[in-house]
Design a protein around this motif. Structure first.
Motif: not given
Length: 299
Positions: A230-234, A251-258, A265-271, A279-287
């Motif tokens: 997993p790689v953290a998005p911008e 909150k920043k998106m901290e990835p735990v699985r990809d 494509h499934v990506r999980g994030f901590r929190g 944060a999942h809404l606010l960062q849709m432009g990066a995820t």
């Protein structure tokens, strides 16, 4: 004495016909158009030479955040945002009557025609949601007439279901059936199905992490999912987010699985907090939206 005849002059090619004006040359981009349950925007990234257009239809979430997120991700599409209230049931019920979804697409088509796009033709549809908005997509997947060019489903921390009454320890697989079908279509590459989820356990129903795992298990007989590092998005700092959330609470998106399986494509994030969920809404432009832009820019 034979006098050589001069070689005939090569024909001068006719100048190319001047290209006609772009179909979006007179498109009115200011403001928005009202549609059933929401609004239609024309992002700065939208362009159409011939009148063909893609549509990103999003359910549940701050309108300006969604439009700016699409622009940041360079999605070349119209953006419609539908907000119907709290809880997934209101979204599920809104599209239960056959033809309701198609009527919405027709209304959007009429709106873009009135705004001046010449010879408009719907090319592809991407359905996206955050949180409870997945309810609309669940119903649409079941009742749509399949005459629409559905090409993508994007779920941002919001695929939930209940437990089986007869077996409370098991999730209600019947409620996830339309998403399993979409997942199976995605693994063949026929569509994009991208999911982000948090660690939140709603307790009274099944969280988005568990439902995502269920989908991955459901398609294992057809293709083996690939685990990636997993790689953290911008982290995006959206202007529109300043009015949507207190900056100190972002909150920043901290990835735990990809995990990938074809177009799934499934990506999980901590929190586990409300702020992590937001944060999942606010960062849709990066995820999620960059994946849509990449797919649509290729085809």
């Amino acid at each position: 004495i034979e006098i050589a005849k001069p070689a005939p002059e090569a024909p001068v090619p006719a100048p190319p016909e001047p290209a006609g004006p772009s179909a979006d040359a007179r498109l009115r981009r200011d403001g928005y158009s009202t549609i059933r349950g929401g609004v239609l925007y024309i992002p700065e990234t939208f362009a159409s030479q011939t009148g063909d257009y893609d549509l990103l239809l999003h359910f549940h979430g701050n309108v300006k955040v969604m439009v700016e997120s699409a622009e940041v991700a360079k999605v070349n599409a119209l953006v419609a945002v539908i907000n119907l209230g709290v809880g997934s049931a209101v979204y599920e019920n809104a599209y239960a009557a056959p033809g309701t979804y198609e009527a919405l697409l027709s209304q959007i088509h009429n709106a873009i025609t009135q705004r001046g796009l010449q010879s408009p033709a719907l090319r592809r549809v991407g359905l996206s949601s955050w949180s409870a908005g997945y309810g609309a997509i669940s119903t649409i997947l079941q009742v749509r007439r399949k005459t629409d060019p559905l090409d993508a489903v994007l779920l941002s921390d919001g695929l939930h279901c209940g437990r089986l009454p007869e077996r409370p320890s098991e999730l209600n697989h019947r409620q996830l059936a339309p998403f399993v079908q979409a997942a199976r279509k995605a693994v063949t590459g026929d569509m994009l199905f991208a999911i982000t989820h948090s660690d939140i356990d709603p307790v009274t129903y099944v969280g988005s992490g568990e439902t995502a795992s269920y989908l991955l298990d459901a398609i294992k007989g057809e293709v083996e999912p690939v685990e990636n590092s997993p790689v953290a998005p911008e982290h995006l700092h959206l202007k529109s987010a300043l009015n949507a959330v207190e900056p100190s609470l972002e909150k920043k998106m901290e990835p735990v699985r990809d995990v990938r399986a074809g177009g799934l494509h499934v990506r999980g994030f901590r929190g586990q907090t409300r702020e992590h969920h937001s944060a999942h809404l606010l960062q849709m432009g990066a995820t999620l939206f960059p994946e849509l832009a990449e797919r649509w820019n290729k085809r």
